[in-house]
Design a protein around this motif. Structure first.
Motif, PDB file in Angstrom:
ATOM      1  N   PRO A  90       0.664  -1.350  -0.003  1.00 49.58           N
ATOM      2  CA  PRO A  90      -0.121   0.137  -0.053  1.00 49.58           C
ATOM      3  C   PRO A  90       0.753   1.426  -0.228  1.00 49.58           C
ATOM      4  O   PRO A  90       0.205   2.181  -0.473  1.00 49.58           O
ATOM      5  N   ARG A  91       2.088   1.240   0.327  1.00 49.56           N
ATOM      6  CA  ARG A  91       3.084   2.480   0.566  1.00 49.56           C
ATOM      7  C   ARG A  91       4.269   2.020  -0.123  1.00 49.56           C
ATOM      8  O   ARG A  91       4.819   1.003   0.085  1.00 49.56           O
ATOM      9  N   LEU A  92       4.887   3.303  -0.723  1.00 50.59           N
ATOM     10  CA  LEU A  92       6.221   3.241  -1.421  1.00 50.59           C
ATOM     11  C   LEU A  92       7.138   4.426  -0.706  1.00 50.59           C
ATOM     12  O   LEU A  92       6.731   5.537  -0.514  1.00 50.59           O
ATOM     13  N   LEU A  93       8.206   3.968  -0.283  1.00 53.14           N
ATOM     14  CA  LEU A  93       9.338   5.125   0.079  1.00 53.14           C
ATOM     15  C   LEU A  93      10.377   4.999  -1.061  1.00 53.14           C
ATOM     16  O   LEU A  93      11.012   4.306  -1.340  1.00 53.14           O
ATOM     17  N   ILE A  94      10.756   6.272  -1.454  1.00 51.57           N
ATOM     18  CA  ILE A  94      11.582   6.435  -2.502  1.00 51.57           C
ATOM     19  C   ILE A  94      12.839   7.176  -1.445  1.00 51.57           C
ATOM     20  O   ILE A  94      12.734   8.176  -1.209  1.00 51.57           O
ATOM     21  N   SER A  95      13.754   6.261  -1.400  1.00 51.21           N
ATOM     22  CA  SER A  95      15.230   6.815  -0.481  1.00 51.21           C
ATOM     23  C   SER A  95      16.144   7.226  -1.307  1.00 51.21           C
ATOM     24  O   SER A  95      16.675   6.451  -2.268  1.00 51.21           O
ATOM     25  N   GLY A  96      16.794   8.471  -0.845  1.00 57.35           N
ATOM     26  CA  GLY A  96      17.603   9.144  -1.653  1.00 57.35           C
ATOM     27  C   GLY A  96      17.346  10.294  -2.828  1.00 57.35           C
ATOM     28  O   GLY A  96      18.089  10.369  -3.604  1.00 57.35           O
ATOM     29  N   VAL A  97      16.220  10.506  -2.712  1.00 60.22           N
ATOM     30  CA  VAL A  97      15.715  11.814  -3.583  1.00 60.22           C
ATOM     31  C   VAL A  97      16.671  12.992  -3.425  1.00 60.22           C
ATOM     32  O   VAL A  97      16.891  13.441  -2.135  1.00 60.22           O
ATOM     33  N   HIS A  98      17.003  13.517  -4.367  1.00 59.86           N
ATOM     34  CA  HIS A  98      17.730  14.832  -4.316  1.00 59.86           C
ATOM     35  C   HIS A  98      16.730  16.052  -3.541  1.00 59.86           C
ATOM     36  O   HIS A  98      15.742  16.051  -3.905  1.00 59.86           O
ATOM     37  N   PRO A  99      17.472  16.509  -2.766  1.00 59.03           N
ATOM     38  CA  PRO A  99      16.642  17.875  -1.936  1.00 59.03           C
ATOM     39  C   PRO A  99      16.005  18.834  -2.771  1.00 59.03           C
ATOM     40  O   PRO A  99      14.908  19.376  -2.439  1.00 59.03           O
ATOM     41  N   THR A 100      16.581  19.076  -4.087  1.00 59.90           N
ATOM     42  CA  THR A 100      15.912  19.861  -4.877  1.00 59.90           C
ATOM     43  C   THR A 100      14.786  19.667  -5.745  1.00 59.90           C
ATOM     44  O   THR A 100      14.047  20.485  -6.513  1.00 59.90           O
ATOM     45  N   THR A 101      14.782  18.183  -5.761  1.00 59.76           N
ATOM     46  CA  THR A 101      13.635  17.511  -6.746  1.00 59.76           C
ATOM     47  C   THR A 101      12.329  17.807  -6.228  1.00 59.76           C
ATOM     48  O   THR A 101      12.022  17.185  -5.210  1.00 59.76           O
ATOM     49  N   SER A 102      11.403  18.540  -7.034  1.00 59.33           N
ATOM     50  CA  SER A 102      10.079  18.758  -6.437  1.00 59.33           C
ATOM     51  C   SER A 102       9.103  17.313  -6.717  1.00 59.33           C
ATOM     52  O   SER A 102       9.517  16.576  -7.323  1.00 59.33           O
ATOM     53  N   SER A 103       8.244  17.400  -5.928  1.00 62.32           N
ATOM     54  CA  SER A 103       7.109  16.251  -5.922  1.00 62.32           C
ATOM     55  C   SER A 103       6.510  16.227  -7.219  1.00 62.32           C
ATOM     56  O   SER A 103       6.350  15.019  -8.037  1.00 62.32           O
ATOM     57  N   GLU A 104       6.301  17.469  -8.000  1.00 61.23           N
ATOM     58  CA  GLU A 104       5.882  17.464  -9.438  1.00 61.23           C
ATOM     59  C   GLU A 104       6.805  16.640 -10.318  1.00 61.23           C
ATOM     60  O   GLU A 104       6.309  15.945 -11.120  1.00 61.23           O
ATOM     61  N   SER A 105       7.944  16.798 -10.076  1.00 64.57           N
ATOM     62  CA  SER A 105       9.049  16.454 -10.867  1.00 64.57           C
ATOM     63  C   SER A 105       9.096  14.767 -10.878  1.00 64.57           C
ATOM     64  O   SER A 105       9.249  14.044 -11.716  1.00 64.57           O
ATOM     65  N   ILE A 106       8.866  14.419  -9.555  1.00 62.79           N
ATOM     66  CA  ILE A 106       8.989  13.022  -9.200  1.00 62.79           C
ATOM     67  C   ILE A 106       7.533  12.472  -9.984  1.00 62.79           C
ATOM     68  O   ILE A 106       7.902  11.257 -10.447  1.00 62.79           O
ATOM     69  N   ALA A 107       6.543  12.900  -9.791  1.00 59.98           N
ATOM     70  CA  ALA A 107       5.282  12.349 -10.387  1.00 59.98           C
ATOM     71  C   ALA A 107       5.287  12.483 -11.944  1.00 59.98           C
ATOM     72  O   ALA A 107       4.879  11.237 -12.413  1.00 59.98           O
ATOM     73  N   GLU A 108       5.885  13.176 -12.527  1.00 52.22           N
ATOM     74  CA  GLU A 108       6.217  13.367 -14.097  1.00 52.22           C
ATOM     75  C   GLU A 108       7.289  12.048 -14.160  1.00 52.22           C
ATOM     76  O   GLU A 108       6.960  11.433 -15.389  1.00 52.22           O
ATOM     77  N   LEU A 109       8.285  11.885 -13.494  1.00 50.07           N
ATOM     78  CA  LEU A 109       9.356  10.979 -13.746  1.00 50.07           C
ATOM     79  C   LEU A 109       8.668   9.866 -13.706  1.00 50.07           C
ATOM     80  O   LEU A 109       9.051   8.655 -14.385  1.00 50.07           O
ATOM     81  N   MET A 110       7.807   9.511 -12.796  1.00 45.24           N
ATOM     82  CA  MET A 110       7.373   8.095 -12.758  1.00 45.24           C
ATOM     83  C   MET A 110       6.105   7.843 -13.237  1.00 45.24           C
ATOM     84  O   MET A 110       5.388   6.744 -13.465  1.00 45.24           O
TER      85      MET A 110
END
Length: 231
Positions: A90-110
């Motif tokens: 039910p849940r996912l942890l993405i560990s080691g995300v760059h501090p400047t990477t936004s949630s929107e960028s992550i959503a687009e990447l995924m």
């Protein structure tokens, strides 16, 4: 006029002979020990390379309480997202995300909706290395009351990741899900310079951490004995 007697001279000669034999023995033992260590490490390296290059995932769907993916390799995040979308946790942890990477960028990447990111995905921006991944994952597991965890990372990186995580979460069932990188090249790992380099570096790190964990266990055992005898 003073001088050494025949007995003193013989004693000195025996001492020198003994010292020469002792030095020779120590030198020979050192050479033998070094040779044995090199053989041990070489065999370990071959076994490590064969293992990480042939490791397979569990067949079929494997369900768990959570998924953690360690950033740093191609296809890791997309693989973890696919597991999440397949309802394997039910849940996912993405560990080691760059501090400047936004949630929107992550959503687009995924390639997922931000609403799914907000509801089911947590981002760890603190971890800088594998040890940090394990530290942050342990906190996340504790906070979310997780008992079974799918660990997603590259095949060559999996042994070291599990070693670090198991040390912090001995009671958590860790389920490895490897991602075989398309790089560095195809073919047998020992015949491919790119793969050989990656696996050699990873084996060196894995061996160093294994020794560190062994010393940590010895320190804990000695501390326990010291505490028991002093009380």
């Amino acid at each position: 006029m003073s001088g050494l007697s025949d007995t003193d001279t013989e004693t000195e000669s025996i001492k020198k002979s003994f010292l020469r034999q002792l030095v020779g023995f120590i030198s020979g033992f050192g050479i033998l020990a070094t040779f044995c260590l090199l053989v041990f490490l070489t065999i370990g390296f071959i076994r490590f390379g064969n293992f990480v290059s042939t490791i397979k995932n569990e067949p079929g769907l494997v369900n768990a309480d959570g998924i953690v993916v360690l950033t740093g390799g191609k296809n890791r995040i997309s693989t973890a997202v696919a597991l999440l979308q397949n309802n394997q946790a039910p849940r996912l942890l993405i560990s080691g995300v760059h501090p400047t990477t936004s949630s929107e960028s992550i959503a687009e990447l995924m390639n997922i909706k931000k609403s799914m990111l907000d509801c089911c995905v947590d981002l760890d921006r603190q971890a800088k290395n594998t040890k940090g991944n394990a530290d942050q994952t342990a906190d996340w597991v504790k906070n979310n009351k997780i008992s079974t965890l799918i660990v997603v990372t590259s095949n060559y990186h999996m042994p070291r990741s599990l070693l670090e995580m198991h040390a912090l979460m001995p009671d958590i069932q860790l389920i490895p899900h490897v991602v075989a990188p398309t790089q560095p090249g195809q073919g047998k790992w020992y015949a491919n310079p790119g793969k050989l380099k990656v696996i050699a570096i990873e084996y060196a790190k894995y061996t160093a951490i294994s020794f560190r964990k062994s010393f940590d266990r010895v320190d804990k055992t000695l501390a326990a004995y010291t505490s028991a005898y002093s009380s």
